[in-house]
Design a protein around this motif. Structure first.
Motif, short mmCIF file in Angstrom:
data_model
loop_
_atom_site.label_atom_id
_atom_site.label_comp_id
_atom_site.label_asym_id
_atom_site.label_seq_id
_atom_site.Cartn_x
_atom_site.Cartn_y
_atom_site.Cartn_z
N SER B 654 41.60 29.06 47.23
CA SER B 654 42.11 28.73 48.57
C SER B 654 41.02 28.93 49.61
CB SER B 654 43.36 29.56 48.88
OG SER B 654 43.06 30.90 48.92
N GLU B 655 41.39 28.69 50.84
CA GLU B 655 40.45 28.71 51.97
C GLU B 655 39.35 27.66 51.76
OE1 GLU B 655 39.21 32.75 53.02
OE2 GLU B 655 41.04 33.49 52.07
N LEU B 656 39.76 26.45 51.47
CA LEU B 656 38.79 25.36 51.31
C LEU B 656 38.10 25.12 52.65
CD1 LEU B 656 40.99 22.88 49.26
CD2 LEU B 656 39.16 24.33 48.38
N GLN B 657 36.81 25.02 52.62
CA GLN B 657 36.05 24.85 53.86
C GLN B 657 36.03 23.40 54.33
OE1 GLN B 657 35.00 27.73 55.47
NE2 GLN B 657 36.27 28.48 53.80
N VAL B 658 36.14 22.50 53.41
CA VAL B 658 36.19 21.09 53.76
C VAL B 658 37.46 20.53 53.15
CG1 VAL B 658 35.04 18.86 53.52
CG2 VAL B 658 33.67 20.94 53.72
N GLN B 659 38.20 19.77 53.91
CA GLN B 659 39.45 19.24 53.38
C GLN B 659 39.22 17.90 52.69
OE1 GLN B 659 42.42 19.19 56.45
NE2 GLN B 659 42.87 21.36 56.12
N GLY B 660 39.93 17.69 51.63
CA GLY B 660 39.88 16.38 51.00
C GLY B 660 39.28 16.38 49.62
N PRO B 661 38.00 16.74 49.49
CA PRO B 661 37.40 16.62 48.16
C PRO B 661 38.02 17.61 47.17
CG PRO B 661 35.71 16.91 49.84
CD PRO B 661 37.02 17.17 50.50
N ILE B 662 38.00 17.22 45.91
CA ILE B 662 38.55 18.06 44.85
C ILE B 662 37.38 18.85 44.26
CG2 ILE B 662 39.93 18.03 42.72
CD1 ILE B 662 41.37 16.78 45.06
N ILE B 663 36.97 19.89 44.97
CA ILE B 663 35.85 20.70 44.50
C ILE B 663 36.25 22.16 44.63
CG2 ILE B 663 33.40 21.27 44.82
CD1 ILE B 663 33.08 18.57 46.25
N LEU B 664 36.33 22.83 43.50
CA LEU B 664 36.77 24.23 43.55
C LEU B 664 35.83 25.09 44.37
CD1 LEU B 664 37.84 24.73 39.82
CD2 LEU B 664 39.36 24.89 41.79
N SER B 665 34.55 24.79 44.31
CA SER B 665 33.60 25.68 44.99
C SER B 665 33.61 25.50 46.50
CB SER B 665 32.20 25.51 44.42
OG SER B 665 31.84 24.16 44.47
N LEU B 666 34.43 24.57 47.00
CA LEU B 666 34.60 24.48 48.45
C LEU B 666 35.46 25.63 48.97
CD1 LEU B 666 35.17 20.70 49.24
CD2 LEU B 666 33.29 22.14 50.00
N GLY B 667 36.13 26.31 48.05
CA GLY B 667 37.00 27.40 48.47
C GLY B 667 36.26 28.72 48.52
N ASN B 668 36.94 29.71 49.04
CA ASN B 668 36.40 31.06 49.09
C ASN B 668 36.39 31.62 47.67
OD1 ASN B 668 36.00 33.79 49.31
ND2 ASN B 668 37.48 34.07 50.98
N SER B 669 35.20 31.98 47.17
CA SER B 669 35.10 32.37 45.77
C SER B 669 35.93 33.62 45.47
CB SER B 669 33.65 32.60 45.37
OG SER B 669 33.12 33.64 46.16
N GLU B 670 36.18 34.43 46.47
CA GLU B 670 37.00 35.62 46.23
C GLU B 670 38.44 35.25 45.89
OE1 GLU B 670 37.04 38.54 49.25
OE2 GLU B 670 35.01 39.24 48.81
N THR B 671 38.83 34.06 46.25
CA THR B 671 40.20 33.66 46.00
C THR B 671 40.34 32.88 44.69
OG1 THR B 671 40.02 31.52 47.09
CG2 THR B 671 40.55 33.42 48.49
N LEU B 672 39.21 32.67 44.05
CA LEU B 672 39.23 31.85 42.83
C LEU B 672 39.90 32.62 41.69
CD1 LEU B 672 38.17 29.14 41.55
CD2 LEU B 672 36.23 30.48 40.77
N THR B 673 40.92 32.04 41.14
CA THR B 673 41.52 32.64 39.95
C THR B 673 41.49 31.61 38.84
OG1 THR B 673 43.69 31.87 40.64
CG2 THR B 673 43.13 34.13 41.19
N SER B 674 41.39 32.07 37.64
CA SER B 674 41.36 31.12 36.54
C SER B 674 42.24 31.65 35.42
CB SER B 674 39.94 30.92 36.04
OG SER B 674 39.45 32.15 35.56
N PHE B 675 42.64 30.78 34.54
CA PHE B 675 43.45 31.22 33.41
C PHE B 675 43.19 30.28 32.25
CE2 PHE B 675 46.41 27.72 33.50
CZ PHE B 675 46.34 27.30 34.82
#
Lengths: 487, 1158
Positions: B654-675
């Motif tokens: 979450s907290e994507l810095q740019v809206q629109g593109p489908i890029i995970l790294s546009l988000g805040n890396s602290e919010t990145l969760t994976s499974f």
């Protein structure tokens, strides 16, 4: 044709051989429970799981505030609940819960989960291979955590089943309740062992992280336990060993400040860390949305017209207006959806979607000082400890000449200092039943009138001082587990 | 050319060769098959030379007769055809012909080998020499040509009819118009016409050159074949309870997948909605739910591959030949551990021998939600009126401060739009006697009635059969499908918060006094209004939220069947089921910081991939034999192996810095969760079935299957299931035949056991999962217990008794199928409650039993039937009784917070609530046992039954909570009628249900009028809470609805006010079809063409208040905190008799379409 037939038979035989292998599918995306806890590293991971379960005890909630908060703070005269919410969520606030109450059974489940995980670690200690000192320390941590959990259990429900072995045989899970004294004996034994085996502090770094249970935590809890069961001298003996090992932070609000984890005043905290997906989100339920917006908290606050938990007027009014602890304890909002006092102790202005970075302080040095004062009884040393705490709050010293009994003065100080830190209901248990009943009846009646304009006449008995054992436990045990009186 | 061997030696050679084929050569064979598919029917030779005219040089010394014949075949264009008689082809012969004719050679061979030859065109029949007719050692028959046309009873040309000269292999199939032209030997006297569904008939052709023939339909329809597990069976011999649905029922319905079409069509089959949005799977049960907590869905078998509903959805409905619903143990026991919930077999179309045929189907339409299908809420005037009443007659501040007095937004009008529907299918099929094929492609696109909702599907199929000889069939089936389900809100992923985040819920809940847009043109939100639930604006939601699920499925298989001796078929197949699902969920948050309930204030992105690989190997032997006139056997045995693997990987940020593109790294890396997850299961099975029929009158079927499944505990992996069935064809008995009006009557009785293994993989093993933990900023890993495990875990077993009667009366006018069933499920997979102080709330084990018993009736009446006009009426009804017999010693199990109870003696779930009995009237003295929640009640308050008589009302968990209605559907029914006049046909379908209740927690919780003073909240159901409310003693309302603002008394939120009957009758479909006369079509080369128009979901009659009585809205993960006996991962909770939200409304769909073939 013969060739064909034999080929077919061969085919079937070929397919059948190795059938058992074919059916024995070993999962790759999970850990096999039957062989875990066998090395020092697995023991560390195991005890980390107990800490995590303890964290879940705090985060687990229903309709807003944490379940344990519901039982230890909202139950007391410190906090009220939203009586327009679903009845079963708020029954405990007005002492009209039955044995089917959901938050109670939720808390029961969450606490026993901790006990079982701790039992797994403790039971595996002797057989685990690797660094023996590390294994012993980890088992000591698990004992501390088990003791802390039993302390909560015994104060909420009285004597509970005493479980010291992990549950593995599902055909033999039922245990009757033990006496309160037996539960306390286990707690004291665990804490005594933990106090000797746990280090005074941790160095930081791998498997030695700061925030794990220390000998100081074990001794502080031991002091608390002895005080609770009326052994004042044993309490003093334990707490004396902690005296001077920690110090009060100069600024009260810093104790609960986001990121100020495991500070000089902290003795044991439930650790939260949003960057590890372990942030605490439950505190948002304490904060009205308008306040969150005003403070720019991205994560937002509660949208409720009545918060699921809020400070009682009784508590708000009890503070000396010049008490510096007020702002770090509650605020009052006059705008927005929610109007009235709200709990400000756990506000994290930096909180985002993944929760806040506030550790929940369960044991801290101010508590040690006040417990020491209480255990010592009225006297100059006791007032000295109380006045250390008051000094930070910007309040003048008190002494024997001030109004009220000594116990009242200690209790008030504890209430102001430790409000919403999961102590109040336990503290009240140390008063006489009549005193608690009187305090609660008065507070509830005035609160209902004040908040909801409802005139209620509430009448409590000693039976109300223990919560009902969840009906499921009683039913499933076939009445081997018996209910507390009055339910 | 081709030598047609019918000799054992050669068969062995061919078999040996085939058996030696490795995997690689299998592939090569596939490619050969593909190239063969381009073969076109051979033209028959017009001019053939006689053996007397063809010259040959041949010199052979002591070679086998076989080699001699082969030699002649190689050097000439003649083929030798061996008769059924055994001729010794190994005997040695000599030949020495120089510049002689073939006839001379044959005469020579005839003398040496004692055989005779008969030339018919290019074929030379080889037989034993008839000593009495020595001079006929070589016989040459002259051709004559017979032409003609084969038609059906209505005069339409029938393509693909087999026309055969009796007792020879000379034959041809009719062309697309039913015409044929056949060269026959001039001594031929009889032609045999045969065609599926028609009687096989013989015609004398002596002295004729033109033979037109009208085929007679097989009126008894007893030659109909139904698909059963691992094979087919003549309908007349079936002893199980099977309902067969043909392609004609599916073709003209505007549906994108097969599960949408089954509602109302078969007795015992219950189809409900999971959601009314496009692309959502239906909720299907066969003979009700027979399990407390394991999966309840039937097994889907697609062209022999046991799989799931998602695969069935991905099939193009136009490709479906038939759907068989297997309901009793006799028919499902062959599926062993997966048969207990019933089996639905889908069989796709195959090519038929004959000229290429193209079938094209184009249909298009639109959908919309009629006013009557919407969730009726208050308008502005009503909303203000209600809150004014609730506020003691004064318009509350929140309205006066906010409302301009004008705004009256109909949010549903604003949100709902017209959806579109289009569907194109084309298929080509045909084949030669060696190769038949069907190739099809399909494109479907459906947009929902809410912007952003849609379903798109691309599917293709190739079904190929190659017959290198008439004893060998090699077939190949490939069916790749790709579909996209898109949504525009986060209901599916958001669990309980979905109550506020579904766009339709927002439209239902937002107050009518809120304008769509603010003055500055931006979208209004709930938070604009002080004190209002901060709902998002649905029009904004659908713009900002984008969810797509890309679903790829590939079902394919190769199949080799060999018939080494007459009646014995050895079949081996390898099939594969590949799938990948890709989820993408993007929320572009507005950056105004205003809360929108159910949505984060920051932009979020979630991606997930799932992959599944499954394969199946089946080896089946069948042997069919008729002994004398009276005994017919049909035996099947087999061995199968199946393995399914699943793998998933996903991440959220979450907290994507740019809206629109489908890029995970546009988000805040602290919010990145994976499974991720990896899972697999295996199944090894042995199966067998024997059918025996005596005098075509007494039928017997015995079935057995032994399954070993990896899902279960190591101690209990294998189990045997089986069934036994008897059939008695009464209509073959003289005393029934004497009645004269019974065409067919059959009594069936079956009893047997089937199982259910519908539990998650690995649940039998004790396992741990990692859990994050932190100490300060140090991040560590801990563990938690994910499954307590149980090494003794085993199957649920369903013991099923079925008694059925099939009747056809008065020359096929009346068709009746009546079934009684009694299914008892034992060793229920159930989470046995444990004392929570053990650290567990339960563990999965096998305890308890439950029963479903009922009666099913299906009837069809052909009221009128002639070539111009026909009218038929049909229907089916199922009555089901459900009872929990045993819960392993417990009296009850709580489900869903205890609001649903499983009680011994009760239904699968009974609603457990405090019973509201009415509304307090002014001055009313309450009778004993009835109280209001408050000690000082007001007129207009709800009054409740005080069960324990203590003078106070408790909530549902206390003593005043009681078990009320059950959720079992007592009656499920459907009926249809079809009227045809010349080319026009009108058909209509009705379906419905009755006797089931649900606990509608939406209308009594989120969707209930909020009561707290100064707490104005969501809009709510007009019918539920506004109409009929208590206003005053002179306007007391309906006696059920409390006065304004008097709802929230602490008891009502889980009370019988939420118990809703789900009875309804729905006019499901009406279709008008016109078949264009062939006389018009033949000029433009089209075989047949129909145009049609249809309406789906025409109208629903119901007292249910909500969007759809058969819809359940419930959070995806189900309740986690106090869930009771649910097993996570087994079900989505929609089988619960409970709904907690407003689902999407059911649209009406209009379709126009054309189907034609050429």
């Amino acid at each position: 044709m013969k060739i064909y037939r034999s080929l077919f038979v061969l085919l079937i035989i070929a397919l059948f051989s190795g059938c058992d292998d074919f059916l024995d599918v070993v999962p790759q995306d999970r850990i096999d429970a039957s062989t875990f806890y066998s090395t020092d590293n697995e023991m560390v991971i195991g005890v980390n799981g107990v800490y995590a379960a303890q964290r879940l005890m705090i985060t687990r909630g229903d309709g807003g505030s944490p379940l344990l908060f519901t039982l230890l703070e909202s139950r007391s005269d410190n906090a009220g609940m939203d009586h327009t919410d679903q009845a079963e969520r708020v029954e405990t606030d007005l002492f009209n819960e039955g044995p089917g109450n959901l938050p109670i059974s939720g808390a029961w489940e969450a606490l026993w989960n901790i006990v079982n995980l701790a039992n797994n670690v403790i039971a595996s200690g002797p057989d685990a291979v690797g660094d023996k000192a590390l294994i012993d320390r980890v088992a000591g941590e698990a004992k501390f955590l088990r003791a802390l959990t039993y302390f909560h259990l015994v104060n909420i429900w009285g004597g509970v089943p005493l479980r010291t072995e992990p549950t593995r045989d599902f055909d033999n899970t039922i245990l009757p309740r033990s006496d309160v004294s037996e539960v306390y004996n286990l707690i004291v034994q665990d804490l005594t062992e933990a106090a000797t085996i746990l280090p005074d502090e941790y160095a930081g770094g791998n498997t030695n992280e700061i925030g794990r249970a220390t000998s100081g935590a074990a001794l502080t809890l031991l002091g608390k336990v002895e005080l609770q069961r009326g052994n004042a001298s044993a309490a003093v003996a334990a707490l004396r060993q902690v005296e001077g090992r920690y110090s009060l932070l100069p600024n009260f609000a810093d104790i609960h400040a986001a990121g100020n984890d495991n500070s000089d005043e902290a003795i044991f905290e439930v650790n939260f860390n949003p960057s590890n997906q372990t942030g605490w989100g439950g505190n948002n339920a304490f904060i009205p949305a308008s306040v969150a917006a005003e403070k720019g908290i991205v994560a937002g606050g509660s949208n409720r017209v009545i918060l699921s938990a809020y400070p009682t007027q009784d508590l708000v009014d009890s503070y000396d207006p010049s008490d510096l602890r007020i702002t770090g304890t509650f605020g009052i909002t006059t705008e927005g959806t929610y109007i009235g006092p709200y709990i400000s102790k756990y506000i994290d202005p930096t909180a985002a979607g993944q929760g806040s970075d506030i550790n929940l302080v369960l044991l801290r040095y101010a508590d040690v000082l006040l417990m020491l004062a209480e255990a010592l009884g009225e006297g100059s040393e006791a007032y000295g400890f109380i006045n250390q705490v008051r000094a930070r709050a910007g309040l003048p010293d008190i002494g024997p000449g001030d109004p009220g009994t000594f116990m009242e003065k200690v209790m008030n100080e504890r209430r102001w200092e430790l409000a919403f830190e999961f102590h109040r209901w336990i503290d009240l248990q140390r008063l006489s039943d009549t005193d608690v009943i009187s305090i609660m009846e008065t507070q509830i009646e005035s609160q209902q009138l004040n908040k909801f304009g409802m005139a209620v006449d509430i009448s409590l008995t000693s039976d109300d001082l223990l919560f009902p054992i969840p009906q499921g436990e009683i039913d499933i045990s076939g009445n081997v587990v018996i209910q507390n009186p009055g339910y | 050319m081709i030598l047609t061997y019918k000799h054992e030696q050669m068969q062995i050679k061919i078999l040996q060769t085939l058996i030696k084929l490795s995997k690689l050569s299998f592939c090569i064979l596939c490619i050969i098959c593909l190239s063969l598919s381009s073969l076109i029917a051979r033209e028959s030779k017009a001019q053939v030379k006689s053996v007397k005219e063809v010259q040959i040089d041949i010199n052979l010394n002591q070679v086998s007769l076989f080699k001699a014949l082969k030699m002649i075949e190689d050097r000439t264009s003649f083929n030798f055809v061996l008769s059924k008689e055994k001729i010794n082809l190994n005997q040695k012969v000599d030949l020495d012909i120089n510049r002689g004719t073939v006839e001379e050679a044959l005469l020579d061979l005839s003398r040496q080998a004692g055989v005779s030859f008969k030339q018919i065109n290019e074929n030379i029949d080889v037989r034993h020499l008839d000593k009495r007719k020595k001079d006929l050692a070589v016989e040459i028959l002259r051709d004559k040509t017979i032409v003609g046309k084969v038609t059906d009873e209505n005069g339409n040309g029938l393509p693909g009819v087999n026309v055969l000269v009796k007792d020879t292999s000379i034959g041809i199939v009719t062309d697309i118009e039913g015409n044929y032209k056949l060269n026959v030997p001039d001594d031929a006297t009889t032609l045999v016409f045969s065609y599926v569904g028609y009687l096989t008939e013989e015609v004398d052709i002596t002295g004729r050159t033109t033979v037109d023939f009208v085929l007679t339909p097989d009126v008894e329809t007893l030659s109909e074949v139904v698909v059963v597990g691992y094979g087919t069976q003549a309908k007349k011999d079936v002893t199980g309870a099977i309902t067969s649905i043909g392609s004609e029922t599916i073709e003209q319905r505007p549906v994108t997948s097969v599960d949408n079409v089954l509602q109302g069509l078969a007795p015992g089959l219950n189809v409900g909605a999971r959601d009314n949005a496009p692309g959502q799977l239906s909720r299907i049960t066969v003979r009700s739910i027979g399990s407390l907590s394991a999966g309840y869905e039937p097994l889907w078998v697609i062209d022999g591959f046991p799989t799931d509903q998602r695969n069935a959805q991905s099939i193009n409905p136009a490709d479906i030949q038939s759907i068989e619903i297997l309901k009793d143990a006799s028919s499902t026991a062959i599926y062993g551990s997966r048969g207990a919930n019933g089996v639905i077999i889908i069989t796709t179309k195959k090519g038929k021998q004959g000229d290429a045929r193209f079938d094209v189907s184009v249909n298009t339409g639109f959908s919309s939600v009629p006013e009557s299908a919407r969730y009726d809420v208050l308008n502005a005037q009503e909303y203000v009126q209600y809150h004014t009443e609730a506020n003691g007659g004064v318009t509350p501040d929140f309205i006066t401060n906010f409302w301009d007095g004008q705004t009256d937004t109909d949010w549903q009008d604003e949100l709902l739009k017209t959806g579109t529907f289009q569907n194109y299918s084309i298929s080509a099929s045909g084949g030669t006697e060696k190769v038949t094929y069907l190739l099809s492609g399909n494109y479907t696109d459906q947009s929902g009635v809410i912007s952003g909702q849609g379903f798109t599907k691309y599917s293709a199929r190739m079904n190929l059969e190659y017959h290198p000889s008439d004893r060998i069939t090699f077939s190949l089936s490939l069916a790749p499908n790709y579909s996209i389900v898109s949504a525009s809100d986060n209901t599916e992923v958001n669990g309980l918060a979905g109550l506020f985040s579904s766009a339709y819920s927002q439209a239902v809940q937002l107050a009518p006094i809120i304008p769509v847009r603010r003055n500055d043109g931006s979208f209004s939100v709930g938070a604009d209004m002080t004190g209002f639930n901060p709902l998002g604006n649905p029009l904004e939601t659908v713009q900002r939220y984008k969810s797509t699920q890309d679903i790829f499925r590939f079902l394919g298989g190769m199949n080799l069947a060999i018939e080494p001796i007459e009646g014995l078929i050895l079949k081996s197949s390898i099939s594969t089921n590949l799938g990948s699902d890709s989820f993408e969920r993007l929320y572009n948050a507005p950056n105004d910081g205003i809360t929108r309930n159910g949505y984060p204030v920051v932009s979020t992105l979630g991606l997930a991939k799932q992959q599944q690989v499954g394969w199946l190997n089946e080896n089946i032997v069948t042997y069919k034999r008729q002994i004398g006139q009276d005994h017919a056997f049909d035996i099947l045995g087999g061995f199968t192996l199946q393995k399914d693997q699943f793998e998933a990987l996903g991440a959220n940020v979450s907290e994507l810095q740019v809206q629109g593109p489908i890029i995970l790294s546009l988000g805040n890396s602290e919010t990145l969760t994976s499974f991720n997850s990896l899972s697999e299961n295996t199944l090894v099975s042995l199966l067998g079935r024997a059918n025996y029929s005596f005098k075509e009158r007494y039928l017997l079927t015995a079935t057995v299957r032994r399954d070993g499944s990896s899902r279960f505990g190591a101690n209990n992996r294998n189990q045997t299931f089986g069934s036994f069935a008897l059939g008695w064809r009464l209509s073959k008995e003289p005393f029934i035949q004497d009645l004269g009006f019974v065409d067919n009557a059959k009594l069936r009785v079956s009893y047997g056991s089937t199982g259910s293994n519908a539990i998650p993989n690995f649940i039998a093993r004790p396992s741990l999962n990692p859990v994050n933990q932190a100490f300060g900023s140090a991040q560590v890993t801990g563990i938690r217990i994910s499954s307590p495990g149980n090494p003794g875990l085993t199957w649920e077993t369903s013991k099923q008794l079925n008694i059925g009667l099939d009747l056809t009366l008065f020359d096929d006018k009346f068709n009746i199928v009546l079934d009684y069933y009694n299914n008892e499920t034992t060793s229920l997979l159930l989470s046995r409650n444990l004392v929570a102080s053990s650290g567990f709330t339960g563990f999965l084990t096998n305890i308890g039993s439950m029963r479903n018993k009922g009666i099913e009736l299906a009837a069809n009446v052909n009221l009128i039937e002639n070539s111009e006009f026909s009218w038929s009426v049909g229907g089916n009804v199922t009555k089901n009784d459900q009872e929990i017999l045993d819960l392993g010693g417990d009296d009850e199990i709580r489900n869903f917070f205890g609001a649903l109870r499983r009680t011994v003696g009760g239904e699968l779930q009974n609603i457990h609530v405090t019973r509201a009995v009415g509304i307090l009237r002014e001055g009313q003295t309450l009778p004993d046992g009835v109280f209001a929640a408050s000690a000082t009640p007001q007129p207009g308050d709800i009054i409740y039954e005080d069960v324990d008589g203590n003078g106070a009302i408790s909530n549902f968990l206390g003593p005043d909570g009681q078990n009320l209605e059950g959720t079992n559907l007592d009656w499920v029914f459907g009926f249809n009628t079809k009227v045809r006049y010349k080319g026009f046909e009108l058909s209509a379908l009705f379906q419905g249900q009755s006797g089931g209740y649900i606990l509608d927690l939406y209308n009594i919780q989120i969707g209930a009028p909020s009561a707290a003073p100064g707490a104005p909240n969501l809009n709510f159901s007009k019918e539920y809470w506004y109409d009929g409310r208590y206003i005053s003693e002179s306007q007391p309302g309906d006696g059920r609805t409390p006065a304004a603002g008097r709802f929230n008394d602490g008891i009502s939120t889980v009370s019988s006010l939420g118990n809703q009957k789900t009875d309804y009758l729905r006019f499901k479909n009406i279709t008008l079809t016109y078949s264009i006369p062939e006389t018009l079509l033949s000029k433009i080369g089209i075989m047949n063409a129909t145009i049609f128009t249809s309406i789906e979901n025409v109208k629903t009659w119901t007292d249910f208040i909500g969007v759809n009585p058969d819809l359940r809205f419930i959070s995806n993960g189900g309740p986690s905190l106090f869930g009771g006996s649910r097993i996570p991962g087994v079900s989505d909770g929609r089988e619960l008799g409970l709904t907690i939200g407003v689902g999407n409304p059911l649209p009406r769909i209009w379709t126009f379409g054309v189907n034609f073939s050429f």
